[in-house]
Write an enzyme that holds these catalytic residues in place. Structure first.
Site, PDB file in Angstrom:
ATOM      1  N   SER A   1       1.350  -1.162   0.306  1.00  0.00           N
ATOM      2  CA  SER A   1      -0.075   0.453   0.422  1.00  0.00           C
ATOM      3  C   SER A   1       0.445   1.411   0.084  1.00  0.00           C
ATOM      4  O   SER A   1      -0.001   2.569  -0.159  1.00  0.00           O
ATOM      5  CB  SER A   1      -1.359   0.406   1.402  1.00  0.00           C
ATOM      6  OG  SER A   1      -0.163   0.331   2.631  1.00  0.00           O
TER       7      SER A   1
ATOM      8  N   LYS B   1      -6.894   4.331   8.529  1.00  0.00           N
ATOM      9  CA  LYS B   1      -5.137   5.522   7.644  1.00  0.00           C
ATOM     10  C   LYS B   1      -5.773   6.344   8.048  1.00  0.00           C
ATOM     11  O   LYS B   1      -4.563   7.657   8.173  1.00  0.00           O
ATOM     12  CB  LYS B   1      -4.888   4.834   6.389  1.00  0.00           C
ATOM     13  CG  LYS B   1      -4.274   3.774   5.912  1.00  0.00           C
ATOM     14  CD  LYS B   1      -4.138   2.665   4.693  1.00  0.00           C
ATOM     15  CE  LYS B   1      -2.954   1.916   5.137  1.00  0.00           C
ATOM     16  NZ  LYS B   1      -3.412   1.275   3.282  1.00  0.00           N
TER      17      LYS B   1
END
Ligand code: ADP
Length: 773
Positions: free
Chosen positions: A679, A722
């Protein structure tokens, strides 16, 4: 051979119930029926002879002639005795057989015409003699079995010379059914009578032989019990002589008593008794004795039959979950659904619940609430760092200092065979030379196997199938696959500051006050809580928040104890003076836009994090240098990014030949946790482009997304965590893969309003949004 002399007579009749009278037989019986009494009176008035015939069915009160056998015995009444209640006891002696020809009269008593059959003397053939001997021998043997026939009877029988009479006398002494006795009576032929009787005698002897065998077997068993008892008593006596106290025996007896009363399953009971026998034979005070005692105590202390009754009221369960936890709506719904299924089908062997999320988000306390809602006991076992299989399954008893594993110990401790059993941190088990705890765990959790879970120490099966197992984990990545397959995963993400504020205000603060014994309610301002959240903790959950609130409360408690009143609302200023200088500054992203420095977003089991990825172009020969403890997936992802950049160098405004003259160095700060996963792909690529073009990257833009070789951006996980991290760090804009658009709905509205989201399909769009023009 006709051996019967025939005469016809008319005689009063008495029906007999269950009794057969033979010629020469002297017997007494009671007569109660009116007709029979009249018949006797009639006989007494004449020659005292009555005709005795057996009823076919002894229940019949007033038998007609059809209800009687045809052949009976005429007998002389020897004595009469009137008993109270109109009953007459008569003593009769049989004279001879007779056969009813017709009824002479029916009222007031019955008298019948009979044909008399008297045995005629027969020629003493060898066959008859042999038969007589056989019968006599068999009868002797018969008497040997029976102890209610006196030996004189045998003597008198042996002296009988007439074969017919011999048969009659013996028949009267042995126990035969009414039908059999009648059969003998009806055998007018003497030889036939002897043969029949012989057959019956042999049959009886066979039966008695079998009876004897059975009796002997039973006796042997009883004898063993008696013998054991006797030996034990002797042993006691010897011990007493030796001065060994009675206590030892008393202890054995107590154990025996407890084992018998504990209602153990067969295997456990046998094992316990066997061990007890070993203990009984040991000298008192021997060290092995204490090992056995400990073992027996374990068996006896296990909750074999101790169950709590389930409350499966979904409404009540919802109330309890809400009472204990703020928010977590989706999680609570999932749990309630799960309970509802259990309610519908009580013995479902459903998957095991696994609560997955960062520390301090309430996994353990949800487990406790589930137990409270179901009315079950609760027990928790942490699997974190567990390597040794024996921790789960115990050591075999041959091992010095062996103990049962923690599963069995926990059950003993809660004393319930169906608690809610929370297995904490199932993702943190590891295996080494001491065995594979995961496979032991599998045995515990698998409904097919856990019905008879066998702890090494106990070495007897224990049923774990009624236990409600719940597991928790920070991440599913490290949960062994076979375990994971059996679990139903419920994700719990970290809390926003807003949620933390509410949890602290409504749950943690009142709880801490109560736990520290502070009766009065002390108010705390939102600002104070926010200060703790922002400056004293950095976490996805609320564990440290709770700890800090706890220290605050302790300070207040000590003030109250010093008799200083505490009447103010706890403010941000008080927080600082009680808790000391703030520990954290807000995690800030890079403050000014810099070349080669791009802010990425990472997911860790502890929650979300921001990370600054740095890239630098240095003279060299086209190498890609990666530092910062990156995992393989991350390295490959950096390589893919670089190749894409090379392929598009011209369009990006980069010197075509840059790779001939320069090395690219990418560094990802290590932080607390080593990172891997794809990611950070677009972050690293963006940093490289920034470094190669010299265009600074915007410091308030953060991103996450996987990159492919052709520059496509693919979706990633952990969006909520996140974004929360980005928000905490004061990021204004977050770049996310287009395919993650739907995940944004999980993020609370209050945060969505403050952050701009950009959804992208390819790296070009990323660069457009992050690089200064
Ligand atoms: P975990 O097991 O996930 O590490 P815990 O269950 O130990 O976390 O939670 C830490 C503390 O935070 C507990 O006191 C718990 O009651 C509290 N807590 C966590 N989430 C909530 C919530 N949503 N509402 C109220 N209290 C919470």
């Amino acid at each position: 051979m006709q051996n019967v002399d025939v005469k016809v007579k008319t005689i009063p009749l008495i029906p007999l119930r269950g009794l057969t009278v033979y010629p020469y037989m002297i017997v007494h019986f009671d007569v109660g029926r009116k007709k029979s009494i009249l018949a006797i009176e009639e006989a007494m008035a004449n020659d005292q002879v009555v005709f005795l015939v057996t009823q076919k069915n002894s229940e019949e009160e007033e038998p007609s002639i059809e209800d009687l056998y045809k052949i009976g015995t005429s007998a002389k009444v020897k004595q009469l005795l009137k008993l109270p209640g109109g009953v007459v006891r008569v003593l009769v002696e049989g004279i001879s057989r007779g056969e009813i020809l017709s009824v002479q009269q029916d009222e007031p008593f019955v008298s019948v015409n009979i044909k008399e059959h008297v045995d005629q003397p027969i020629e003493e053939s060898k066959e008859i003699i042999a038969l007589m001997r056989n019968v006599a021998n068999a009868f002797e043997e018969y008497i040997g079995y029976m102890n209610n026939i006196s030996p004189e009877v045998l003597l008198s029988v042996v002296s009988i010379k007439e074969p017919g009479r011999l048969a009659d006398v013996i028949a009267s002494h042995i126990s035969l059914t009414t039908e059999q006795k009648q059969e003998i009576l009806e055998s007018l032929d003497v030889k036939e009578r002897l043969e029949k009787l012989y057959g019956m005698l042999l049959n009886e002897l066979d039966i008695m032989e079998i009876e004897k065998e059975i009796a002997a077997k039973v006796r042997k068993k009883i004898d063993k019990v008696q013998k054991d008892y006797y030996l034990r008593e002797q042993l006691n006596a010897i011990r007493e002589e030796l001065g060994e106290s009675d206590d030892a025996q008393q202890e054995i007896d107590e154990y025996r008593d407890r084992i018998e009363k504990a209602g153990l399953p067969d295997e456990a009971r046998e094992k316990a008794l066997k061990e007890l026998d070993r203990l009984a034979k040991m000298a008192p005070g021997s060290p092995e004795g204490s090992v056995i005692r400990t073992y027996l105590d374990w068996i006896l202390d296990l909750p074999w039959h101790s169950f709590t009754e389930d409350k499966l009221d979904i409404k009540e369960a919802r109330r309890i979950l809400n009472e204990d936890h703020y928010g977590l709506e989706k999680v609570k719904e999932r749990i309630l659904e799960y309970l509802a299924v259990r309610k519908l089908k009580e013995d479902v062997k459903g998957p095991i619940l696994c609560l997955v999320g960062p520390p301090g988000v309430g996994k353990t306390s949800l487990g406790k609430s589930i137990a409270r809602a179901m009315g079950r006991k609760f027990v928790r076992m942490s699997l974190g760092g567990l390597r040794d299989e024996a921790e789960i399954r115990g050591h075999r008893r041959t091992y010095i200092g062996a103990m049962p594993g923690r599963i069995i110990s926990s059950l003993k401790y809660v004393h319930s065979a169906n608690p809610v059993f929370l297995l904490d941190e199932i993702d943190k088990m590891s295996s080494d030379f001491r065995g594979d705890p995961a496979s032991a765990m599998l045995e515990v959790l698998d409904p097919e196997q856990n019905v008879s879970f066998r702890d090494h120490y106990m070495d007897i099966p224990f049923d774990l199938s009624k236990v409600f197992f719940i597991t928790t984990a920070n991440t599913t990545d490290t949960i062994p696959r076979p375990l994971l397959d059996r679990m139903e995963i419920i994700y719990i993400s970290g809390y926003t500051d807003e949620e933390k504020l509410n949890i602290a205000k409504k749950y943690l603060w009142p709880k801490q006050l109560k736990e520290h014994g502070i009766q009065k309610s002390i108010a705390i301002s939102d600002k104070a809580i926010k200060k703790i959240i922002e400056e004293y903790t950095r976490e996805a959950g609320v564990r440290n928040l709770e700890r800090n609130l706890g220290s605050l409360v302790r300070k207040i408690a000590s003030r109250i104890a010093e008799n200083k009143d505490f009447n103010v609302t706890v403010s941000a200023r008080i927080v600082e003076s009680y808790l000391g200088k703030p520990v954290y500054r807000r995690e800030k992203a890079v403050e000014k836009n810099e070349v080669g420095v791009v802010t990425g977003l990472a997911w860790t089991p502890m929650g979300g994090e921001i990370l600054s990825v740095e890239a630098l172009k240095v003279p060299g020969s086209g190498k890609l240098v990666l530092t910062g403890q990156l995992g393989d997936v991350m390295k490959e992802s950096a390589q893919a990014g670089l190749t894409y950049i090379r392929s598009k160098a011209k369009e990006l405004g980069i010197d075509d030949d840059f790779y001939k003259n320069y090395d690219i160095h990418v560094h990802v700060p290590e932080g607390a946790i080593p990172k891997d996963g794809p990611s950070a792909g677009i972050t690293m690529a963006a940093a490289m482009v920034s470094a190669l073009t010299g265009r600074p990257a915007l410091s308030d833009v953060a991103m996450t997304g996987e990159i492919t070789l052709v520059g496509k951006v693919l979706p990633i996980g952990g969006v909520k965590e996140k974004v929360l991290a980005a928000y905490r760090a004061g990021i204004k804009k977050v770049i996310l893969p287009e395919d993650n658009r739907r995940d944004v709905s999980d993020i609370p509205q209050s945060i969505r309003r403050k952050i701009g989201f950009v959804f992208v399909n390819n790296l070009d769009q990323v660069l457009d949004n992050v690089l200064q023009k």
